[in-house]
Design a protein around this motif. Structure first.
Motif, PDB file in Angstrom:
ATOM      1  N   ILE A 138      -6.896   8.438  -2.424  1.00  0.00           N
ATOM      2  CA  ILE A 138      -6.448   8.036  -3.764  1.00  0.00           C
ATOM      3  C   ILE A 138      -4.958   7.720  -3.752  1.00  0.00           C
ATOM      4  O   ILE A 138      -4.512   6.720  -4.328  1.00  0.00           O
ATOM      5  CB  ILE A 138      -6.748   9.146  -4.794  1.00  0.00           C
ATOM      6  CG1 ILE A 138      -8.260   9.258  -5.023  1.00  0.00           C
ATOM      7  CG2 ILE A 138      -6.042   8.862  -6.122  1.00  0.00           C
ATOM      8  CD1 ILE A 138      -8.660  10.378  -5.966  1.00  0.00           C
ATOM      9  N   LEU A 139      -4.172   8.568  -3.092  1.00  0.00           N
ATOM     10  CA  LEU A 139      -2.723   8.365  -3.041  1.00  0.00           C
ATOM     11  C   LEU A 139      -2.385   7.006  -2.422  1.00  0.00           C
ATOM     12  O   LEU A 139      -1.571   6.245  -2.972  1.00  0.00           O
ATOM     13  CB  LEU A 139      -2.067   9.482  -2.227  1.00  0.00           C
ATOM     14  CG  LEU A 139      -0.556   9.345  -2.011  1.00  0.00           C
ATOM     15  CD1 LEU A 139       0.184   9.528  -3.333  1.00  0.00           C
ATOM     16  CD2 LEU A 139      -0.061  10.359  -0.980  1.00  0.00           C
ATOM     17  N   ILE A 140      -2.997   6.694  -1.279  1.00  0.00           N
ATOM     18  CA  ILE A 140      -2.737   5.421  -0.610  1.00  0.00           C
ATOM     19  C   ILE A 140      -3.122   4.244  -1.494  1.00  0.00           C
ATOM     20  O   ILE A 140      -2.354   3.297  -1.682  1.00  0.00           O
ATOM     21  CB  ILE A 140      -3.504   5.347   0.734  1.00  0.00           C
ATOM     22  CG1 ILE A 140      -3.001   6.408   1.717  1.00  0.00           C
ATOM     23  CG2 ILE A 140      -3.393   3.943   1.342  1.00  0.00           C
ATOM     24  CD1 ILE A 140      -1.577   6.222   2.149  1.00  0.00           C
ATOM     25  N   LEU A 141      -4.309   4.305  -2.084  1.00  0.00           N
ATOM     26  CA  LEU A 141      -4.800   3.190  -2.890  1.00  0.00           C
ATOM     27  C   LEU A 141      -4.041   3.031  -4.200  1.00  0.00           C
ATOM     28  O   LEU A 141      -4.023   1.939  -4.783  1.00  0.00           O
ATOM     29  CB  LEU A 141      -6.299   3.364  -3.185  1.00  0.00           C
ATOM     30  CG  LEU A 141      -7.249   3.301  -1.990  1.00  0.00           C
ATOM     31  CD1 LEU A 141      -8.698   3.392  -2.469  1.00  0.00           C
ATOM     32  CD2 LEU A 141      -7.048   2.019  -1.188  1.00  0.00           C
ATOM     33  N   SER A 142      -3.411   4.103  -4.654  1.00  0.00           N
ATOM     34  CA  SER A 142      -2.696   4.031  -5.937  1.00  0.00           C
ATOM     35  C   SER A 142      -1.514   3.066  -5.881  1.00  0.00           C
ATOM     36  O   SER A 142      -1.027   2.618  -6.922  1.00  0.00           O
ATOM     37  CB  SER A 142      -2.210   5.421  -6.355  1.00  0.00           C
ATOM     38  OG  SER A 142      -1.146   5.874  -5.526  1.00  0.00           O
ATOM     39  N   TYR A 143      -1.074   2.727  -4.656  1.00  0.00           N
ATOM     40  CA  TYR A 143       0.051   1.810  -4.506  1.00  0.00           C
ATOM     41  C   TYR A 143      -0.398   0.363  -4.283  1.00  0.00           C
ATOM     42  O   TYR A 143       0.444  -0.534  -4.214  1.00  0.00           O
ATOM     43  CB  TYR A 143       0.934   2.249  -3.332  1.00  0.00           C
ATOM     44  CG  TYR A 143       1.604   3.578  -3.569  1.00  0.00           C
ATOM     45  CD1 TYR A 143       2.730   3.681  -4.390  1.00  0.00           C
ATOM     46  CD2 TYR A 143       1.103   4.745  -3.002  1.00  0.00           C
ATOM     47  CE1 TYR A 143       3.341   4.904  -4.619  1.00  0.00           C
ATOM     48  CE2 TYR A 143       1.712   5.972  -3.227  1.00  0.00           C
ATOM     49  CZ  TYR A 143       2.824   6.044  -4.036  1.00  0.00           C
ATOM     50  OH  TYR A 143       3.422   7.266  -4.263  1.00  0.00           O
ATOM     51  N   SER A 144      -1.713   0.148  -4.146  1.00  0.00           N
ATOM     52  CA  SER A 144      -2.176  -1.214  -3.857  1.00  0.00           C
ATOM     53  C   SER A 144      -3.334  -1.692  -4.730  1.00  0.00           C
ATOM     54  O   SER A 144      -3.594  -2.887  -4.813  1.00  0.00           O
ATOM     55  CB  SER A 144      -2.594  -1.317  -2.381  1.00  0.00           C
ATOM     56  OG  SER A 144      -3.545  -0.315  -2.060  1.00  0.00           O
ATOM     57  N   GLU A 145      -4.037  -0.763  -5.395  1.00  0.00           N
ATOM     58  CA  GLU A 145      -5.151  -1.146  -6.267  1.00  0.00           C
ATOM     59  C   GLU A 145      -4.715  -1.161  -7.736  1.00  0.00           C
ATOM     60  O   GLU A 145      -3.751  -0.488  -8.114  1.00  0.00           O
ATOM     61  CB  GLU A 145      -6.323  -0.166  -6.104  1.00  0.00           C
ATOM     62  CG  GLU A 145      -7.015  -0.248  -4.764  1.00  0.00           C
ATOM     63  CD  GLU A 145      -7.725  -1.567  -4.547  1.00  0.00           C
ATOM     64  OE1 GLU A 145      -8.671  -1.885  -5.308  1.00  0.00           O
ATOM     65  OE2 GLU A 145      -7.322  -2.303  -3.622  1.00  0.00           O
TER      66      GLU A 145
END
Length: 229
Positions: A27-34
């Motif tokens: 979730i943390l990683i995707l929160s910057y790109s999704e």
């Protein structure tokens, strides 16, 4: 940004990356790109299929986009994780000299971390075992890779190396050396000696860790008293 993402970011900032569960890391990683509102849905798909970021990072970007419904930015970001981790690990290891088997294993394990195919690398060090340079000689199947020994000699001379290390990885197998590994090690030693340099060690990195061929059979190498086993 939804409340869950906010809480995960706050947890990360306060307690660090390792405080997060695998699902929270995704979730943390995707929160910057999704886009907002789609982060948790996409994270759930990745977690259900792969179980963790490390496994997802080995997947093809097109497959990640198609099967997990994520953007190209997210797929590329996930694929970059092994390379970023490898760079971080290398930077930490380089604080030490390559004057011990343990340091050599740690360095080449970090350098070859996350490789999807077999890589053959060579490193040059000076008299004090400080690293001068590392270069990829070839990649593919080590048993099938045929690289001119002149490449190693040119590398050693160009970098004014006193000592030479060699390493390769087994991405899908153990680190146990094959008869081909032993044969190649003998040939490399002879070639390096022909230009007045010394061959320190050949490290093999596999799914079970790393091994030093010098530890297995020191007769394969030149006698070097200041390289600690």
């Amino acid at each position: 940004m939804d409340d869950k993402v906010t809480k995960i970011r706050e947890k990360y900032l306060k307690y660090g990356y390792n405080s997060l569960s695998e699902f929270e890391k995704i979730i943390l990683i995707l929160s910057y790109s999704e886009r907002n509102g789609e982060t948790e849905i996409s994270a759930s798909k990745i977690f259900d299929i792969y179980g963790n970021l490390h496994t997802a990072a080995d997947s093809d970007t097109t497959f990640l986009m198609k099967e997990c419904g994520i953007s190209l930015k997210s797929a590329i970001l996930i694929n970059l994780i092994p390379a970023l981790k490898r760079r971080s690990e290398i930077d930490l290891v380089l604080n030490n000299k390559l004057n011990t088997v343990e340091n050599a294993k740690n360095y080449f394990s970090a350098y070859l971390m996350g490789r999807r195919t077999e890589y053959v690398v060579v490193s040059a060090v000076n008299k004090k075992f400080n690293l001068i340079n590392t270069s990829v000689l070839a990649y593919g199947s080590f048993s099938e890779v045929h690289f001119p020994k002149r490449l190693i000699l040119d590398f050693a001379l160009k970098n004014e190396a006193e000592y030479i290390f060699m390493a390769h990885c087994h991405p899908k197998n153990t680190s146990a050396p094959s008869s081909s590994d032993i044969k190649t090690t003998r040939e490399i030693k002879s070639a390096i000696n022909s230009i007045g340099r010394l061959f320190v060690d050949h490290i093999i990195v596999g799914t079970d860790g790393a091994v030093s061929l010098r530890e297995i059979d020191d007769k394969l190498f030149d006698k070097i008293t200041n390289y600690i086993l």
